[in-house]
Design a protein around this motif. Structure first.
Motif, PDB file in Angstrom:
ATOM      1  N   TYR A 154       0.826  -1.204   0.000  1.00  0.00           N
ATOM      2  CA  TYR A 154       0.000   0.000   0.000  1.00  0.00           C
ATOM      3  C   TYR A 154       0.865   1.260   0.000  1.00  0.00           C
ATOM      4  N   ARG A 155       0.422   2.238  -0.787  1.00  0.00           N
ATOM      5  CA  ARG A 155       1.196   3.482  -0.927  1.00  0.00           C
ATOM      6  C   ARG A 155       0.900   4.477   0.186  1.00  0.00           C
ATOM      7  N   LYS A 156      -0.244   4.294   0.847  1.00  0.00           N
ATOM      8  CA  LYS A 156      -0.615   5.233   1.915  1.00  0.00           C
ATOM      9  C   LYS A 156      -1.438   4.506   2.964  1.00  0.00           C
ATOM     10  N   LEU A 157      -1.172   4.815   4.240  1.00  0.00           N
ATOM     11  CA  LEU A 157      -1.926   4.262   5.347  1.00  0.00           C
ATOM     12  C   LEU A 157      -2.722   5.387   6.008  1.00  0.00           C
ATOM     13  N   VAL A 158      -4.012   5.136   6.267  1.00  0.00           N
ATOM     14  CA  VAL A 158      -4.879   6.156   6.856  1.00  0.00           C
ATOM     15  C   VAL A 158      -5.492   5.604   8.146  1.00  0.00           C
ATOM     16  N   PHE A 159      -5.287   6.311   9.224  1.00  0.00           N
ATOM     17  CA  PHE A 159      -5.853   5.920  10.520  1.00  0.00           C
ATOM     18  C   PHE A 159      -7.004   6.859  10.839  1.00  0.00           C
ATOM     19  N   VAL A 160      -8.213   6.308  10.949  1.00  0.00           N
ATOM     20  CA  VAL A 160      -9.395   7.103  11.282  1.00  0.00           C
ATOM     21  C   VAL A 160      -9.657   6.960  12.781  1.00  0.00           C
ATOM     22  N   ASN A 161      -9.276   7.976  13.520  1.00  0.00           N
ATOM     23  CA  ASN A 161      -9.380   7.959  14.978  1.00  0.00           C
ATOM     24  C   ASN A 161     -10.317   9.078  15.431  1.00  0.00           C
ATOM     25  N   PRO A 162     -11.564   8.737  15.792  1.00  0.00           N
ATOM     26  CA  PRO A 162     -12.533   9.777  16.170  1.00  0.00           C
ATOM     27  C   PRO A 162     -12.217  10.479  17.481  1.00  0.00           C
ATOM     28  N   GLY A 163     -11.270   9.969  18.255  1.00  0.00           N
ATOM     29  CA  GLY A 163     -10.918  10.612  19.528  1.00  0.00           C
ATOM     30  C   GLY A 163     -12.005  10.399  20.557  1.00  0.00           C
ATOM     31  N   GLY A 164     -12.195  11.374  21.437  1.00  0.00           N
ATOM     32  CA  GLY A 164     -13.231  11.253  22.464  1.00  0.00           C
ATOM     33  C   GLY A 164     -12.927  10.136  23.434  1.00  0.00           C
ATOM     34  N   LYS A 165     -13.742   9.099  23.436  1.00  0.00           N
ATOM     35  CA  LYS A 165     -13.579   7.990  24.370  1.00  0.00           C
ATOM     36  C   LYS A 165     -12.467   7.031  23.963  1.00  0.00           C
ATOM     37  N   GLU A 166     -11.908   7.221  22.761  1.00  0.00           N
ATOM     38  CA  GLU A 166     -10.863   6.324  22.267  1.00  0.00           C
ATOM     39  C   GLU A 166      -9.495   6.723  22.812  1.00  0.00           C
ATOM     40  N   PRO A 167      -8.631   5.746  23.080  1.00  0.00           N
ATOM     41  CA  PRO A 167      -7.293   6.063  23.621  1.00  0.00           C
ATOM     42  C   PRO A 167      -6.421   6.796  22.612  1.00  0.00           C
ATOM     43  N   ALA A 168      -5.872   7.929  23.030  1.00  0.00           N
ATOM     44  CA  ALA A 168      -5.045   8.749  22.139  1.00  0.00           C
ATOM     45  C   ALA A 168      -3.721   8.074  21.802  1.00  0.00           C
TER      46      ALA A 168
END
Length: 335
Positions: A205-219
């Motif tokens: 893969y040429r690009k990796l994308v992390f979709v992290n909505p934040g909030g209750k999710e661990p930073a």
């Protein structure tokens, strides 16, 4: 001969006074200060010494009688009838929320403690007021407390109202709660290690994308993702949502939210992107459903069943360890 000090009460403790009386007698028996046949202070003596109502002391003595620990002799007072203490193990469990993978943790904990303890489960839903009230109301009613602080920081002042030797922390290693035993995830290292483990598959893969909505999710996950990408020269992006995102071929998406997962699967199907060939999807927290969706979704997940077993074992053995429950990448068609 001086009378043995049997009853000890802490006026500043949030534990009800009747419960402190009961625990004082148990403690005296455990340290062998009280033996079978020994006399204990009378109800009037305890009332006078600690300025308690007769009803409070009577309630405690009656519970000890019902458990066979105390016996009364008319005109003579109360004596130790038995030193065979069989505490009924009652476990207070406080989760953040119930979802598919948390249900695996719950079921594992319940099954592992079956026949060994009564378990009562509550949820705070990331509401601090609910979190505080549930803990406050639980004081003195349980023999063990399993607590998931989730996103709440600086909760030590609240948890200190509970007996420290009966508290266990779930899921997160909090700096202000380092004195407590815990079964935790290392979110940064887990993500990093999983990416290293799957590096051979990810390289196409040429690009990796992390979709992290934040909030209750661990930073911390973002730190692990960024560290891996920069160390291995991957183009990468971290976004909060899929709004405005236009997926392309030769990209791999890492999705925390199951809602985002469904949306991305629909987008891939609409664009005729074949998962695992020129377009990748990785989800977090494994469930049975992810085994079959779109031919199988690759996940990065800790073993929640194992976490439940470990917690149960700690409660039963009074283990005070701090145990990391590692995650791994479960490879399926989507990568």
């Amino acid at each position: 001969m001086a009378r043995k000090k049997v009853i000890s009460l802490n006026p500043k403790s949030a534990v009800p006074k009747y419960r402190q009386i009961i625990e004082s007698v148990y403690s005296a028996i455990e340290r062998k200060s009280l033996k079978k046949g020994d006399k204990v202070p009378s109800i009037n003596q305890v009332c006078a010494e600690f300025n308690l109502s007769r009803d409070t002391v009577m309630f405690a003595f009656n519970e000890l009688k019902s458990k066979g620990i105390l016996k009364s002799q008319p005109g003579k007072g109360y004596y130790i009838a038995s030193t065979e203490i069989q505490l009924e193990e009652r476990v207070f469990v406080l989760f953040d929320e119930l979802n598919a993978f948390k249900e695996d943790l719950y079921n594992s904990l319940i099954n592992s403690l079956k026949g060994k303890a009564t378990v009562e489960v509550y949820f705070h839903h990331f509401n601090y007021k609910v979190f505080k009230n549930l803990i406050t109301e639980s004081i003195g009613n349980y023999t063990s407390y399993l607590i998931m602080p989730a996103t709440f920081d600086n909760t030590s002042h609240l948890l200190s109202k509970l007996p420290q030797d009966k508290v266990y922390i779930i899921d997160r290693l909090k700096p202000d709660l380092e004195q407590y035993p815990v079964v935790y995830q290392d979110f940064e290292q887990d993500f990093y290690d999983a990416l290293v483990e799957g590096k051979e598959m990810i390289q196409k893969y040429r690009k990796l994308v992390f979709v992290n909505p934040g909030g209750k999710e661990p930073a911390e996950r973002s730190k692990g993702f960024k560290r891996f990408c920069e160390e291995n020269d991957f183009r990468y992006e971290i976004v909060k949502s899929l709004n405005g995102v236009k997926p392309s071929l030769w990209e791999a998406y890492f999705l925390i939210s199951d809602r985002d997962l469904v949306e991305m699967v629909k987008i891939a199907k609409y664009c005729k992107f074949k998962l695992g060939k020129k377009f990748g999807i990785v989800s977090f927290n494994d469930t049975m459903l992810k085994e079959v969706v779109s031919g199988g979704i690759t996940t990065i997940s800790t073993d929640f069943t194992e976490m439940g077993k470990t917690l149960a074992d700690m409660v039963v053995t009074r283990d005070k360890s701090q145990i990391r429950n590692k995650a791994q990448m479960i490879v399926r068609n989507s990568l």
